[in-house]
Motif scaffolding. Structure first.
Motif, PDB file in Angstrom:
ATOM      1  N   THR A 150       0.766  -1.221  -0.023  1.00 58.51           N
ATOM      2  CA  THR A 150      -0.142   0.066  -0.102  1.00 58.51           C
ATOM      3  C   THR A 150       1.055   1.238   0.138  1.00 58.51           C
ATOM      4  O   THR A 150       0.219   2.328  -0.305  1.00 58.51           O
ATOM      5  N   THR A 151       2.115   1.148   0.299  1.00 56.57           N
ATOM      6  CA  THR A 151       2.918   2.436   0.390  1.00 56.57           C
ATOM      7  C   THR A 151       4.192   2.215  -0.685  1.00 56.57           C
ATOM      8  O   THR A 151       4.669   1.026  -1.071  1.00 56.57           O
TER       9      THR A 151
ATOM     10  N   GLY B 246      11.973  -0.709  -4.433  1.00 57.05           N
ATOM     11  CA  GLY B 246      13.604  -0.841  -4.750  1.00 57.05           C
ATOM     12  C   GLY B 246      14.156  -1.812  -3.738  1.00 57.05           C
ATOM     13  O   GLY B 246      15.226  -2.003  -3.601  1.00 57.05           O
ATOM     14  N   LYS B 247      13.387  -2.373  -2.703  1.00 61.31           N
ATOM     15  CA  LYS B 247      14.189  -3.125  -1.659  1.00 61.31           C
ATOM     16  C   LYS B 247      13.711  -4.553  -1.753  1.00 61.31           C
ATOM     17  O   LYS B 247      13.924  -5.235  -1.105  1.00 61.31           O
ATOM     18  N   TYR B 248      13.262  -4.930  -3.242  1.00 64.18           N
ATOM     19  CA  TYR B 248      13.009  -6.341  -3.251  1.00 64.18           C
ATOM     20  C   TYR B 248      14.065  -7.349  -2.940  1.00 64.18           C
ATOM     21  O   TYR B 248      13.492  -8.364  -2.005  1.00 64.18           O
TER      22      TYR B 248
ATOM     23  N   ILE C 223      10.374  -4.215  10.434  1.00 65.54           N
ATOM     24  CA  ILE C 223      11.496  -3.658  10.273  1.00 65.54           C
ATOM     25  C   ILE C 223      11.559  -2.722   8.989  1.00 65.54           C
ATOM     26  O   ILE C 223      12.041  -1.465   9.179  1.00 65.54           O
ATOM     27  N   PHE C 224      11.015  -3.158   8.055  1.00 67.88           N
ATOM     28  CA  PHE C 224      10.814  -2.425   6.649  1.00 67.88           C
ATOM     29  C   PHE C 224      10.066  -1.453   6.662  1.00 67.88           C
ATOM     30  O   PHE C 224      10.063  -0.415   5.952  1.00 67.88           O
ATOM     31  N   ALA C 225       9.139  -1.805   7.210  1.00 69.96           N
ATOM     32  CA  ALA C 225       7.690  -0.704   7.039  1.00 69.96           C
ATOM     33  C   ALA C 225       7.085  -0.546   8.537  1.00 69.96           C
ATOM     34  O   ALA C 225       6.221  -1.046   8.888  1.00 69.96           O
TER      35      ALA C 225
ATOM     36  N   SER D  84       5.631 -19.147  11.256  1.00 68.13           N
ATOM     37  CA  SER D  84       6.002 -18.425  10.158  1.00 68.13           C
ATOM     38  C   SER D  84       5.306 -17.008   9.985  1.00 68.13           C
ATOM     39  O   SER D  84       6.148 -16.058   9.581  1.00 68.13           O
ATOM     40  N   LEU D  85       4.203 -16.695  10.346  1.00 63.15           N
ATOM     41  CA  LEU D  85       3.599 -15.692  10.350  1.00 63.15           C
ATOM     42  C   LEU D  85       4.211 -14.674  11.403  1.00 63.15           C
ATOM     43  O   LEU D  85       4.357 -13.266  11.113  1.00 63.15           O
ATOM     44  N   GLU D  86       4.369 -15.118  12.454  1.00 64.61           N
ATOM     45  CA  GLU D  86       4.933 -14.225  13.469  1.00 64.61           C
ATOM     46  C   GLU D  86       6.341 -13.880  12.998  1.00 64.61           C
ATOM     47  O   GLU D  86       6.796 -12.755  13.067  1.00 64.61           O
ATOM     48  N   LYS D  87       7.391 -14.544  12.537  1.00 68.01           N
ATOM     49  CA  LYS D  87       8.735 -14.217  11.778  1.00 68.01           C
ATOM     50  C   LYS D  87       8.448 -13.055  10.946  1.00 68.01           C
ATOM     51  O   LYS D  87       9.141 -12.203  10.706  1.00 68.01           O
ATOM     52  N   ILE D  88       7.435 -13.285  10.033  1.00 70.65           N
ATOM     53  CA  ILE D  88       7.252 -12.479   8.688  1.00 70.65           C
ATOM     54  C   ILE D  88       6.985 -11.207   9.295  1.00 70.65           C
ATOM     55  O   ILE D  88       7.479 -10.155   8.682  1.00 70.65           O
ATOM     56  N   GLU D  89       6.140 -11.026  10.571  1.00 72.23           N
ATOM     57  CA  GLU D  89       5.495  -9.755  10.917  1.00 72.23           C
ATOM     58  C   GLU D  89       6.542  -9.250  11.357  1.00 72.23           C
ATOM     59  O   GLU D  89       6.575  -7.847  11.224  1.00 72.23           O
ATOM     60  N   THR D  90       7.594  -9.747  12.181  1.00 74.49           N
ATOM     61  CA  THR D  90       8.698  -9.175  12.667  1.00 74.49           C
ATOM     62  C   THR D  90       9.636  -8.425  11.633  1.00 74.49           C
ATOM     63  O   THR D  90       9.890  -7.225  11.611  1.00 74.49           O
TER      64      THR D  90
END
Lengths: 220, 806
Positions: free
Chosen positions: B483-484, B489-491, B654-656, B644-650
C-alpha cells in the motif's frame, strides 16, 4: 292446533326406482299432546320426526306449523321457525365435548342473542330445575349417560320451545335411567310442553297420550 | 359470542396437542421463512436508496466491441469527465471522477490503520449527498483535506475532535481532516460490485482528487497530456433535475468515440449511464446489456418464500379439513340449537384467525431469534423492524390473507353440512375432498422435489468448480498488498531477509494478486496475426521468482532466469494465450508490442486467477519490478503457519514500521469466489429441509384423514382375513404413487430452472440425471416414514372397535 301434516310424501330415487320413505302421512298435533311414534327399523320414524323438526324436507304434501305453511317457506325462515319453537333431544345426547354443562346449556341462548345476565339467570334456573347445579362445571365425558341426557333435555328446554322432539331419548340408557328420563318427560308434558318421541319400547310409548304406528312409511 | 368461540377454540387447541402443534408450528415455520425472505428482499431492494438523490445518480460505463464480442467496462480515460462537464453542462448537476477504491494506510501519531476509500473530485460529497456529521460539503475543496466516515474517525481519534487534525496518508502525505460523514448503511455502497474489485467493503474515507494527481506521476501525465486511451478512472454523475438518466445516457453515448485515437475507434466504445438503483441488483452485463446480478437471487428466493408460505397455508387447510369428521358433529349440534350458516363461517374463520395470530406471534419470535444466524448466512445486517409501520401493515395483511386462505375452505365446507346427516353419522367427506387434498399434497411434493434437486445441482456445480485445476499451488501461499512506497526498490533485501528468517521458502512480487486480474492491454502483434484481429491480453508483471513461488507448471520452454539479461524483455504465455494467438511451437517466437519485440521463452499451464466459473483468459507474464503491487510469499513447509507468520511480521515491521501488517491467504481469497454460490447452496438447502418438513406435516394430515375415512373398510378387510402387512401396503401405495407423480412434474421444471441458472456460468456441469432419482427417492423415503405411523395404527386397530363406531 300446533301443527298439521297433510298427505306428506318423501322419497329417494335409487337405481331407477322410487323408494318411499314417507307415504301419505296425515297428522294433527295439538298443544299439550305427548305422542309416541313406533314402528320397526326402517319404517320411517326418524324421518317423520326430522320432517316435523324441519331438519329434513319432503317431496309432496303440506305442513302447517302454528299459522305458517312450512312447505312454502324459504330455508332461512324455516330455520328461524324451528329455532324459535322446537327443541331437540337425541339418542346419543350430542353435547359439545369441549364445553362444560353450563356452557352447553348457554349455547342456544347465545344464538338467540340473549343478554349476559338473562343467560345466567336462565341457565341457573335450568340447572336448579334439573338438579344438576353441582355438575355445572363438568365436561360431558365426566357424566353418566343418564346425566348427559338430562343436560341434553335441559338444553332443549332452555329457550322455552313449544315442542320437544325426542329421537329414542332412552336408546343409549339402562332401564333405570330410561325410566327417570321418561318420568321427566311426563312431568314436562304435565307442565304444558308438547312432546313427540320416537321409541322402540312399548313401555316408554305408554307414557304418551297417543301412539302412532308406522310401517314402510305409512301410518297404520 | 366471541367468548364462546374463543373458549371452544382454545379448548380444542389444548386438547389436541399433537394436532395443534403440527398445525400452528407448521404455519409459524412458513411465516418465519416468508418473513425472513421478505426482510432480505426489502434489504436488497432498498440498496442505495439512502442517497437522497439516488434516482438521478449514475456511473458512466463503456461498451467495447472486440472481435464481435461486446464487453462492458467501468474504466474511463482522464479527460472524459471534463468533457462531459463542459459539453453537457445543462444535463449534469455533477460529474465526478474517482480513483478505484482500495485500502490505504491512515496514520495518526502511533496508530496505523488500513482504511478503504477512494480519491474523488470535490463535488463527490454533494453528488452522493453524504450526511455530514462534521464539516460540510465543501470539505474536499482543499487539496490536502481528507473526509472520514464516523467509524474511521472514531477508530483513529477516539473521543478527540477529529476536525483540523493532521494525519499521514500512505506514510508520505500529510492531510487535514475537514469533515466526518455518517457511516453508510450496510445496504449501500458508492462503488458498484463491478468496480469494487473484490468483495465490497465499507467506505471509510474520501480524499481529494488533486492529492491523487500529486501522488502518482502516471495520473499527472494522463492529465497533462490529455490521454484519451489510458483507461484508469471511473466517473460518477448526477443528472440535472429536469433530465432523466435514460435521456442523458442516450445523448452522451458517442462522447468517448469522438475523441479516442483511430486505433481505439475500431472497438467502437460507446458510453452509457448505469443508474444507481441497478448497481447492486443488476451489476452483470452480457453483450453490452444488463442481464442480472443480485436480482436473480432476489427473484428466486422471492418465489421460494411465496411457495413455502403457500405450502404452510395448504397444510393448515389440509389439517383443518382432515378433522372435519370430528367438527362435523359440532356443526350439526350448533345448527340444531339455532346457529345459522353465517355464524358458523364466522366461528371457523375466527378460529383460523386465532391460530394464525398465534403462528404469527411465534414466527415473529423465531425471526428475532434467527436473525443473527440468518444475517451471518446471508451476509447481511438486517434488524427486526419493530418500529416500521409498513412491516406491521404487511404482517396484518399476511395474517388476514393467511387466515382467510387457510380458514375459508374448512369454514365453507363444514358450515354447509346438513345437520340431520352429520348427526346420523351418514356423512362422509366426499371423493372431491380427497382429491382436493391429493392435489395439495402433490403441489407440496413438487416444490420439495424441485428444491432438493436444485440444492444438489448447486452443490455439484460448486464441487465441480472447486475441483477444477488451478494451475498453481495455493497451499501456504500468502499475499500482501504494497500500500505504500516503503517497499520500493527493496525487493532483493526483503527477499533475502524473509528467506533468512526461515519462515519463507520463496518470495516474488506481481502486479496482480493471485485471485484477480487488474490490467490487460491491446496492441499486440505477432507473425501470422490477422490484421483485423483486435487483441486484448491480460498482463502479469512479475519478479524473477514468481514461477517458483506460486508453483506454476511450465509446459514448454523454461522459467525466467536471473542469469540471462535478455529475460528482462522475455514473455511467458499461458496456454490460453497460445490458443488465442494461434501459435504453433510458441517457444522462441517473437511478439511485438509498442515498447519493442519480446521473445517467448516458455508456456505455463493456465492459472485460475479470476472467476472459477469462467474460462481462463489469455495472459502474458513479463519481468517488471516497477509495476508490482503485491508481495507473494510461499511459507516454508518446515515451520508451522503461526510461527512463520510471526517471523514474517517481525521482518515486515523492520522494513515498514508505520504500515499495519495485513495479509491474505490465497486459499481464503480463492474461497471467496464461491461466496454467492455457497450462500445459495446453504439457503436452498435450508429451504429444502423446511419445505420437506412442512410437506410432511401435510402428508401426516392427509394420512390421518385417509385412515379415518377408511376405518370401516379396514375393519371389514380385517374381519375377512387381511394381514396387517397387506393393509399397511394398501394404505401406503397411494402415497408412493403421489410422490412419483409429483416427481414426474417436478423433474422438467427443476431441470429447466437449474439449466437456466447454470447458463450464468461458462464453466458448468451438465445436470446429472441421478440427481432427480436421488431427490425423488429421498423425498419418498421421508414421506413413507411419515405416513407409516398412521397407516400402522389404522392397520393394527381391532376391527370390532372400528366397526362398532360406524
Amino acid at each position: 292446533m300446533l301443527l298439521q301434516l297433510k298427505n306428506i310424501f318423501k322419497w329417494v330415487n335409487s337405481g331407477g326406482q322410487r323408494i318411499f320413505l314417507l307415504k301419505d302421512v296425515n297428522l294433527e298435533v295439538s298443544e299439550g299432546e305427548f305422542i309416541s311414534i313406533m314402528g320397526p327399523s326402517g319404517s320411517g320414524k326418524s324421518t317423520l320426526l326430522n320432517v316435523i323438526g324441519m331438519l329434513d324436507g319432503f317431496d309432496e304434501g303440506e305442513y302447517h306449523f302454528l299459522d305458517e305453511s312450512v312447505h312454502s317457506l324459504k330455508e332461512k325462515h324455516r330455520s328461524n321457525l324451528y329455532k324459535e319453537y322446537i327443541g331437540f333431544v337425541f339418542q346419543s345426547y350430542h353435547l359439545l365435548d369441549d364445553l362444560t354443562v353450563k356452557e352447553n346449556l348457554e349455547m342456544p341462548l347465545l344464538y338467540k342473542k340473549y343478554g349476559s345476565s338473562e343467560r345466567k339467570a336462565k341457565v341457573a334456573d335450568m340447572l336448579d330445575r334439573f338438579n344438576i347445579v353441582g355438575k355445572k362445571d363438568l365436561f360431558p365425558a365426566q357424566l353418566s349417560g343418564g346425566q348427559q341426557q338430562l343436560v341434553g333435555i335441559a338444553r332443549a328446554l332452555i329457550s322455552n320451545p313449544k315442542l320437544i322432539l325426542a329421537d329414542e331419548p332412552t336408546g343409549n340408557l339402562n332401564s333405570k335411567q330410561g325410566e327417570e328420563i321418561m318420568e321427566l318427560f311426563k312431568k314436562l308434558n304435565d307442565e304444558g310442553v308438547t312432546i313427540i318421541q320416537v321409541t322402540h319400547s312399548e313401555k316408554n310409548a305408554a307414557y304418551g297420550s297417543r301412539i302412532i304406528n308406522l310401517l314402510d312409511g305409512r301410518m297404520v | 359470542m366471541f367468548k364462546n368461540y374463543l373458549k371452544i377454540a382454545v379448548r380444542s387447541i389444548s386438547k389436541n396437542k399433537t394436532y395443534s402443534f403440527i398445525n400452528i408450528g407448521g404455519l409459524a415455520l412458513g411465516l418465519t421463512v416468508a418473513m425472513l425472505i421478505g426482510l432480505w428482499i426489502h434489504d436488497e431492494k432498498t440498496f442505495n436508496t439512502n442517497f437522497k438523490n439516488h434516482d438521478h445518480i449514475a456511473q458512466v460505463l463503456v461498451n467495447k466491441t472486440n472481435n464481435g464480442e461486446i464487453r462492458t467496462r467501468f474504466t474511463l480515460p482522464y479527460p472524459l469527465a471534463a468533457e462531459l462537464r463542459s459539453v453537457y453542462a445543462g444535463d449534469f448537476k455533477y460529474v465526478v471522477m474517482s480513483s478505484f477504491p482500495g485500502d490505504n494506510v491512515l496514520s495518526f501519531k502511533e496508530k496505523n490503520q488500513n482504511q478503504y476509500g477512494a480519491y474523488m473530485e470535490k463535488d463527490a460529497l454533494r453528488l452522493f449527498s453524504f450526511t455530514m456529521l462534521k464539516g460540510n460539503h465543501n470539505a474536499l475543496n482543499d487539496p490536502n483535506a481528507i473526509v472520514l466516515s464516523a467509524s474511521a474517525a472514531n477508530a483513529l481519534f477516539g473521543n478527540e475532535e477529529p476536525i483540523g487534525k493532521t494525519m499521514r496518508l500512505n506514510d508520505n502525505f500529510v492531510v487535514t481532516v475537514k469533515g466526518v460523514f455518517e457511516d453508510l448503511p450496510t445496504n449501500a455502497n458508492v462503488f458498484e460490485p463491478l468496480a469494487a474489485f473484490s468483495e465490497s467493503k465499507k467506505l471509510d474515507f474520501i480524499a481529494p482528487w488533486d492529492l491523487y494527481v500529486s501522488m502518482y506521476e502516471w495520473v499527472k501525465t494522463a492529465r497533462d497530456r490529455k490521454l484519451w486511451d489510458n483507461n484508469s478512472y471511473q466517473v460518477y454523475v448526477a443528472v440535472s433535475n429536469q433530465s432523466t438518466i435514460e435521456a442523458v445516457s442516450h445523448k452522451i453515448k458517442n462522447t468517448l468515440y469522438d475523441h479516442v485515437p483511430d486505433e481505439t475507434k475500431r472497438s467502437n466504445p460507446e458510453i452509457f449511464l448505469h443508474p444507481m438503483k441497478d448497481w447492486h441488483l443488476k451489476s452483470s452485463f452480457k453483450n453490452g446489456l444488463s442481464y442480472g446480478g443480485a436480482i436473480q437471487y432476489v427473484r428466486m428466493f422471492g418465489i421460494i418464500g411465496v411457495f413455502v408460505l403457500l405450502l404452510a397455508c395448504i397444510n393448515f387447510m389440509n389439517l383443518s379439513t382432515a378433522r372435519s369428521q370430528k367438527r362435523a358433529k359440532e356443526v350439526g349440534i350448533r345448527k340444531t340449537v339455532g346457529s345459522n350458516k353465517n355464524q358458523l363461517i364466522e366461528q371457523f374463520l375466527f378460529e383460523s384467525l386465532l391460530v394464525t395470530c398465534c403462528a404469527f406471534a411465534i414466527a415473529c419470535t423465531l425471526v428475532v431469534l434467527l436473525l443473527p444466524l440468518f444475517n451471518q448466512l446471508a451476509d447481511k445486517q438486517i434488524l427486526f423492524p419493530y418500529a416500521n409501520p409498513l412491516f406491521w401493515c404487511i404482517g396484518l395483511g399476511l395474517i388476514s390473507v393467511t387466515s382467510l386462505l387457510a380458514g375459508s375452505y374448512p369454514a365453507l365446507y363444514l358450515s354447509s353440512f346438513r345437520p340431520v346427516r352429520v348427526l346420523k353419522g351418514t356423512i362422509q367427506a366426499g371423493k372431491s375432498a380427497v382429491s382436493f387434498r391429493k392435489v395439495l399434497v402433490v403441489v407440496q411434493f413438487i416444490v420439495s422435489i424441485i428444491l432438493v434437486s436444485g440444492t444438489m445441482v448447486v452443490n455439484q456445480q460448486i464441487q465441480h468448480s472447486k475441483n477444477r485445476p488451478i494451475g498453481y499451488n495455493k497451499n501456504g501461499l500468502i499475499m500482501i498488498e504494497k500500500t505504500t512506497e516503503a517497499f520500493e526498490g527493496k525487493y532483493n533485501v526483503l527477499r533475502e531477509a524473509f528467506k533468512k528468517s526461515g519462515a519463507v521458502a520463496e518470495m516474488a512480487e506481481s502486479s496482480n494478486p493471485m485471485t484477480e486480474v487488474w490490467n490487460s492491454n491491446g496492441g499486440y502483434d505477432w507473425e501470422g496475426k490477422n490484421p483485423d484481429f483486435i487483441t486484448n491480453i491480460v498482463n502479469f508483471y512479475v519478479s524473477h521468482d514468481y514461477g517458483k513461488t506460486v508453483g506454476w507448471e511450465v509446459k514448454f520452454g523454461r522459467n525466467f532466469s536471473r542469469d540471462l539479461a535478455s529475460d528482462s524483455t522475455a514473455y511467458i504465455l499461458n496456454e490460453a494465450a497460445v490458443e488465442y494467438m494461434g501459435l504453433q511451437d510458441p517457444v522462441d517466437k517473437t511478439i511485438r508490442w509498442y515498447d519493442g519485440e519480446h521473445k517467448v521463452i516458455g508456456v505455463v499451464k493456465n492459472m485460475l486467477t479470476e472467476s472459477p466459473f469462467e474460462p481462463v483468459k489469455q495472459a502474458i507474464y513479463s519481468i517488471n519490478y516497477n509495476e508490482t503491487n503485491w508481495i507473494n510469499l510461499k511459507l516454508s513447509p518446515e515451520k508451522s503457519i503461526t510461527q512463520s507468520l510471526e517471523k514474517i511480521e517481525t521482518e515486515f515491521a523492520i522494513f515498514a514500521p508505520s504500515i499495519p501488517f495485513e495479509f491474505q491467504f490465497v486459499d481464503n481469497a480463492f474461497g471467496h469466489k464461491f461466496k454467492a454460490e455457497e450462500r445459495m447452496r446453504k439457503l436452498s438447502g435450508i429451504f429444502s429441509v423446511l419445505a420437506i418438513f412442512i410437506s410432511c406435516l401435510g402428508l401426516f394430515g392427509l394420512s390421518t384423514f385417509m385412515a379415518e375415512r377408511r376405518t370401516k373398510e379396514i375393519g371389514i378387510r380385517k374381519v375377512l382375513g387381511a394381514s396387517i402387512m397387506s393393509l399397511f401396503k394398501m394404505l401406503s401405495r397411494d402415497f408412493v404413487l403421489l410422490v412419483l407423480f409429483s416427481g414426474l412434474i417436478a423433474i422438467p421444471v427443476a431441470y429447466y430452472v437449474m439449466q437456466q441458472w447454470l447458463e450464468n456460468y461458462t464453466y458448468h456441469i451438465s445436470i446429472p440425471w441421478w440427481v432427480f432419482g436421488v431427490a425423488i427417492l429421498s423425498v419418498m423415503f421421508i414421506a413413507l416414514f411419515t405416513i407409516s405411523y398412521q397407516a400402522a395404527r389404522a392397520a393394527i386397530v381391532n376391527p370390532v372397535k372400528s366397526l362398532r363406531t360406524q
